[in-house]
Each structure stands twice: as structure tokens, then as C-alpha cells.
Design an enzyme around this catalytic site. Sequence first.
Site, PDB file in Angstrom:
ATOM      1  N   HIS A 330      26.256   7.108  28.617  1.00  0.00           N
ATOM      2  CA  HIS A 330      27.641   6.996  28.159  1.00  0.00           C
ATOM      3  C   HIS A 330      28.559   6.821  29.371  1.00  0.00           C
ATOM      4  O   HIS A 330      28.369   7.483  30.395  1.00  0.00           O
ATOM      5  CB  HIS A 330      28.034   8.271  27.392  1.00  0.00           C
ATOM      6  CG  HIS A 330      29.495   8.371  27.084  1.00  0.00           C
ATOM      7  ND1 HIS A 330      30.338   9.247  27.748  1.00  0.00           N
ATOM      8  CD2 HIS A 330      30.272   7.713  26.188  1.00  0.00           C
ATOM      9  CE1 HIS A 330      31.561   9.132  27.264  1.00  0.00           C
ATOM     10  NE2 HIS A 330      31.555   8.200  26.332  1.00  0.00           N
ATOM     11  N   ASN A 331      29.533   5.911  29.264  1.00  0.00           N
ATOM     12  CA  ASN A 331      30.461   5.668  30.377  1.00  0.00           C
ATOM     13  C   ASN A 331      29.707   5.598  31.706  1.00  0.00           C
ATOM     14  O   ASN A 331      30.011   6.310  32.669  1.00  0.00           O
ATOM     15  CB  ASN A 331      31.551   6.745  30.432  1.00  0.00           C
ATOM     16  CG  ASN A 331      32.572   6.584  29.311  1.00  0.00           C
ATOM     17  OD1 ASN A 331      32.481   5.660  28.498  1.00  0.00           O
ATOM     18  ND2 ASN A 331      33.541   7.483  29.250  1.00  0.00           N
ATOM     19  N   GLU A 360      26.784   1.464  29.297  1.00  0.00           N
ATOM     20  CA  GLU A 360      28.077   1.182  28.674  1.00  0.00           C
ATOM     21  C   GLU A 360      29.045   0.570  29.676  1.00  0.00           C
ATOM     22  O   GLU A 360      29.091   0.978  30.843  1.00  0.00           O
ATOM     23  CB  GLU A 360      28.684   2.469  28.101  1.00  0.00           C
ATOM     24  CG  GLU A 360      29.975   2.223  27.324  1.00  0.00           C
ATOM     25  CD  GLU A 360      30.527   3.466  26.666  1.00  0.00           C
ATOM     26  OE1 GLU A 360      31.435   3.327  25.827  1.00  0.00           O
ATOM     27  OE2 GLU A 360      30.067   4.578  26.990  1.00  0.00           O
ATOM     28  N   ASP A 362      33.112  -0.291  29.809  1.00  0.00           N
ATOM     29  CA  ASP A 362      34.477  -0.265  29.263  1.00  0.00           C
ATOM     30  C   ASP A 362      35.297  -1.323  29.997  1.00  0.00           C
ATOM     31  O   ASP A 362      35.610  -1.151  31.178  1.00  0.00           O
ATOM     32  CB  ASP A 362      35.119   1.112  29.459  1.00  0.00           C
ATOM     33  CG  ASP A 362      34.577   2.146  28.484  1.00  0.00           C
ATOM     34  OD1 ASP A 362      33.688   1.793  27.713  1.00  0.00           O
ATOM     35  OD2 ASP A 362      35.052   3.295  28.523  1.00  0.00           O
ATOM     36  N   HIS A 375      37.644   3.898  32.932  1.00  0.00           N
ATOM     37  CA  HIS A 375      37.930   4.675  31.739  1.00  0.00           C
ATOM     38  C   HIS A 375      39.428   4.543  31.452  1.00  0.00           C
ATOM     39  O   HIS A 375      40.253   5.165  32.131  1.00  0.00           O
ATOM     40  CB  HIS A 375      37.535   6.144  31.928  1.00  0.00           C
ATOM     41  CG  HIS A 375      37.395   6.891  30.646  1.00  0.00           C
ATOM     42  ND1 HIS A 375      37.457   8.261  30.559  1.00  0.00           N
ATOM     43  CD2 HIS A 375      37.190   6.454  29.378  1.00  0.00           C
ATOM     44  CE1 HIS A 375      37.298   8.632  29.296  1.00  0.00           C
ATOM     45  NE2 HIS A 375      37.131   7.552  28.567  1.00  0.00           N
ATOM     46  N   GLU A 409      32.565  -2.113  25.464  1.00  0.00           N
ATOM     47  CA  GLU A 409      33.779  -1.617  24.819  1.00  0.00           C
ATOM     48  C   GLU A 409      34.905  -2.507  25.335  1.00  0.00           C
ATOM     49  O   GLU A 409      35.353  -2.375  26.474  1.00  0.00           O
ATOM     50  CB  GLU A 409      34.020  -0.149  25.157  1.00  0.00           C
ATOM     51  CG  GLU A 409      35.125   0.478  24.332  1.00  0.00           C
ATOM     52  CD  GLU A 409      35.319   1.954  24.643  1.00  0.00           C
ATOM     53  OE1 GLU A 409      36.445   2.320  25.037  1.00  0.00           O
ATOM     54  OE2 GLU A 409      34.350   2.726  24.495  1.00  0.00           O
TER      55      GLU A 409
END
Length: 775
Positions: A330-331, A360, A362, A375, A409
Site C-alpha cells: 500500500h502506498n 501502488e 498515487d 500522497h 490511483e
Amino acid sequence: MSCFHKRPKRTKSEEQAFLEHLKKVAKENGKRLGLEGDSDLQFLLMGGKLIKVRSKSWKHNRYFKLEEDCQTFSHESKKAFKQNHTFSIDDIESVRKGRQSEGLKKYTDASVEDLCFSIIFKGRKKNLDLMAESPEDVDRWVSSLEKVINNMHNLSNQKKSEHWIFSCIRKADKNGDNMMTLKEVKHFLRQINVEVADSYAAELFKKCDTSNSGTLEGDEIKKFYYMLTYREEIDVIYGNYAQTEGQMSDRDLLNFLLNEQREQVTVEDAHRLIEKYEVDETAKQNNRMTKDGFLMYLRQDDGCILNPAHRSVYQDMNQPLNHYYISSSHNTYLMADQLKGPSSTEAYIKALLKSCRCVELDCWDGANGEPVIYHGHTLTSKVLFKDVIKAIKDYSFKTSQYPVILSLENHCSVEQQKLMARHLVFFLGDALVKKPLGDTMPTNFPSPEALKGKFLIKGKRLNKLDSIFTNNSVIEDGTVSEEDEAAECKENSQKEKPKKSKIKLDKELSDIVIYCKSVHFNSFEHSRENQAFYEMSSFKESKAFNLAETSATAFMHHNMDKLSRIYPAGSRTDSSNYNPVPMWNVGCQIVALNFQTNSKEMHLNQGRFLPNGFCGYILKPEFQRSLSSQFNPNTLTEGSWLKKKIFHVMVISAQQLPKINKEKQKSIVDPLVKVEIHGVRADNASKETDHIENNGFNPMWNKKFQFDISVPELALVRFLLEDHDTASQNDFIGQYCLPLTSVQNGYRHVPVLNKRGDIISSASLFVHLMLLDAP
């Protein structure tokens, strides 16, 4: 004039004496390391001049060398070698030639590419970016470092243990005269984490000081080592089976393997172990195993708790992709917390080298038209999207050849989305899946085997996948709802709950989303009736845990033909993790965790993906793949799949545990062992030994435990070592976790890993295990 710092000048005779000393050290330590007389080892011991790079203006001269313990590197600051400017060979993750680190790319010019190299450390320790005088010097440093690192990594556990102890002896020898006084022996004992009475230390010293010189040297130090490392428990086990003139014959060894280790073997297998591990040539020729050979066997892969057959890929890799648990991050770009920590390509590299198969990204609009990753709505730093894709391309398949999923994302404008799509196509090339495999519309996922070396994009898509085969493709950009996680991120950054917004989606980016199209989850019934197999949902942890509690069987059936991704709550700003086990219990595949956080949850994740060649894919149990299954991990309804087991554990002893408080020389650990079972609710359990006072070197417990296991296929066993503290929380010493189905029966050594999941080479736990069918 050279900008490199020169070593202090010595006279010709001093230089000769120094070189002779280094040759002696290289020979002595090289013999233990399997590098006797090696010129590369001698080169590192001699050391050399390098430039350390921290910024465009901070490029300082340093002299680097390997210390005489052949374990520690030091580099001087100004005139003196200082204690804080050291690092251990064990701390090094890799050595990279050229301008491969973010720092060197940012702070040096492309023209010095062949003068640069980086030492990459494990965990969060900053890279060491360096420049040498010539390309030949770079080659020598990189090849020499890699040789010593690989050699240390490939040493037998017995050799690692010996090297660690002799390194401690060298450190205790304060005046460097290769002799040990009683005072130095006491200092050494504290270094190896054991507190003994002065009378015992004096008695041990006296037994070894056969020359009555008041010091130990040469063979006396070796005698001291053997007396210190004597293991009574091994003597007892060996004595019970060594029935042939005080040694184990091939038949004696076979009896041990059949009766104690519960292995399905023949006398030929006993011969193979004798040939592989026996150190005495005469015993080997007579098909016998001495006690030293027996201990060597117990300390190696064949005697380890992890089934050796599971160290390589052993599972069927031709099942549909959704039939596997997939190691997921995640992230991934974050090195620390979720609010102000740094974003880095290095975070992707570290995750991928740990066999993470879903990362991931973003994505946000960046300066100069280039998309960036960070983020959003926080103070975390930014990294270029294209630099991340380059790093992913370079490092995805070094540890595992199985497919990598890029979970996008997307917060970018259409213009920067177009650039994202072009970067993906350009840098990933033919490895990027841009259309379904085969010539017809698929009805199921391809297998990990069919997707070896490939990248899949997870994200929004403007139309159905079958439009590729029906000439019904979208010819323009369109509008889609934003990702569920993106909406939650926005919700966490605003006081009022915003409406879920629409985003413009670029056609080029949409078209490369093939097997992982993101859709919003409404209900299991809605998904069953309306979702295609390639349409997948992401669940925040609170929703996922609620569904796993209230609709476990429906969740499991949902995961039989679709993928599910779980991600941590946005409130976990410290990058903490949720427990992944309940998610695996209902068959969720992409259970995304914060890889940068050293936590119990990451230990469980590492344990789950440890077998099957550590390839990042684990085949789910058959009852999580069969549509006829009504398995519920909460209620455990009786069924043909239910094969209960009893797991017997005896924690016998531990060897050479690390000191917790290294600053305090007299601080010795008081170790205890916890044995934990993590699986379905009925199986979760934890039992612990008493603590042993002031002995981290060779504590012994001989404590027996029993665990009733309802669903062994989902159970993980974790061994946790702690330093007992009566006044506060126990301190972490080390741990090891693996699936119960990968455990070997019998007398086994258990490796000990540190908090970040790296092996502590000198340490081990010794246990007896038996997994039996329940009556």
C-alpha cells in the site's frame, strides 16, 4: 591535484609490516570465510580513497576500509576513524554500479556515470553514494564487495556462528596481541550476551590455559570456543542414535530420520546427508556421521523448520490469477509515515526485491507537464512518475518472475494521463499486457505462469473488455467515477464528507487496463449479477473486516472468480498495519500492507509468502477455490475439507541471541519464547516459556506446548523471542513465521529474523515439532 584524501604516509619498513599483517588477517579470517588468500578480501582490508556524495555541494573525501573482523566497514571523518562511522556487511542489501540511486542521479553529472557506485542498506538507513578515481577502481570496489557479501550470505550456519564468535573474540582482545586475559574473557562473555559468575569465568579460563601463562592463545582459544559452544541437548539426541562404535552409521541415521524427523526416506537419503554434511573424511568413507556432521546437518536447510521442498516454487502455477494470495503493498512510494515522510523510487525497489507483486502509484499533476507520485493533500515529498516506472521495470523480476500489478490511483489531468500511458508503454514495452492473451474474449484470468515477466495495470476503464473483440472501442476520452481509495483520501482531508466525484479519463490510459478494471463495490449479489471477472473492487479495511465477519462465505465465493484488494484505513497516518490473516481467511488476494513499517503484521505477511520460492504468489486452499465449498472461517461448519490436527511443540534452546541494549556493555537479555498460531478464530492462540535470566548465548527451556488446529491450511506459526522486563513491556529480540503446512516434523532449528525481517546470521532457536492428525 587529486581531490581524494590520501592515507597517512608510512616508512617503507612500516608499509611492509602493515602489508604482512593484512595478509595474515586475510588468511586467518579468509579461512573461516572460505576466502583464504583472496586478493579481493585483502584489497578491502587495505582500503581506499573515495568521495562520499550527499548533495551538489557536499562531496567529501573519505578513506574506506574493511576492519580486521571482516565484518565491519569504517570510513574516516577528518583525521580519525570514529565509532559512529561504521556499518556491518550484514547491513548491506546490495551494491549498485553507476548512477542508479536517486542521490547520484540528482547530484552528479551523467559524464561521471562510470565513476559512481552506491551501497544500498537494508531498512531505512540512507544509501551511501560514492565516487572513485577511475572506472577500474569502481569495478574493483563493486566486485570485491559483492564477493564478500555473497560469501557471507552463502556460509553455512555453523560457519556464520564461528565467524561471529571469533569476531567477538577479536573485539574483546583490546590490545590486539591475539591473546586473551581473564579480564578480556569476561568482556567477551558480556559481548556474546551471557552473564556468568566470576568464579565460573575463572574456572573456564583455568581449564583452557593449559600453558599456565595467564593468557589464552592459539589452540587454547579454540579449546575455549569448543567448551563454550558445547550443546548438551545435541549430545543427548546424538547419543540415543549413535549405536555404531560411538558414531551414527547410515542405518542409525535412517532410524533417526524415520522415528524422530518422521521423514519418508530410504538408506540412500541417509547416504546423501552423510556425503553432504559429514566433515570427517574417514567417517564419510565408512558411511558414518560424527557428532560434528550431525550438528552441521541440523543447522542447514535439511534440518531447518521450513520444508526444503518449499524453498523453490512447488505449487501449481497454472491456476487462474485470482486463485492465489498475492503479496501486495500500500502506498508503495512512501519510506515512512503518510503525512510528511519521503517518497522514493527506493521504496519500490525494496518492496519488489521482497517479492511484492502488487505496488501502488498515487499519480498527480506535476511541474513541467510531468506527472508525479506522492500522497496527495499531505507534505510527503514527490517523485517523478517516469522514474518510478523505470525502477519498476529494472527491479520487478530480480527476485520473482511472476507478474507484477501496478495499482494506479489516478488524480491527473487528461494531458498528464496521456503522458502516463506513454511512459508505461515506452518503458515497459512488450512486458506490458495491452490486450487479453489469446484471440477470443476470455472468461477467466490467465495464470501466473502464463503471465511470467508481465505487468498488469489496475485502474479505471471507459468500456467493457469485450469491446476489443467487437470493434466497439471508445474513440474519445470519457468520464468515470474516481477510485474508492481516492474518494476516502479526499474525505480524510476535508471537514465535510464530499460527494464522490467524476474524473476525466484518457483513452490511452484506459486501453491498457485489461485484467484489473476498478469498479465500485455495492453488494456481493450485485457483483455476482453485474460484474465481469476482470472487474475488481478495493475495500478499505473497516468495510472488509465487517464483510468478513457478517458475510464470510459470500466474500469467499466472490473471491473465487474475482479479485479483491484491501487497503489500510486513511486514519493510519503512522503507516501502521491491520491484521492480514482474517482477509486471507475469506480468500482475498491483494491484501495491501505498508511494507515500510516493521510490524507483527508484516512478519505475518513475510511468513505467508515465505514458501513457494518466495515468489509472491501462494495458491489458496482448495476449499477457497471450489464453488461447492460452504467454508466459513468464523463458524467452521463441518465438511469433508475439515481435517483437524494437533500441533506439539517443545521449545528446547536458543543460540547466540543478539544484545538488545548494545550501548550498555553489562546489559544481558533475559530471553523467553512465545509460540503463536494465527489462522481462523478458533485456532488463534499464544503460549510462552518462562524467561531465563542473563543468558542470551545458550538459554535452555525444554518447555512443551500443544495446539489444537481446526484449519491447518490457513494457520501460520510464529516464534517470538523477547527480553523479559518486569517493570515495562518486553523488548523484541527476534521472530520467525511460516505456514503450518510448511513445517517439518522432528528436531529442527528455527532461524531468527530481526524486526525488519532480515536474518540474524548467528542466532537460532532449537525446537522439536510434531503435527499429527487429531483423533
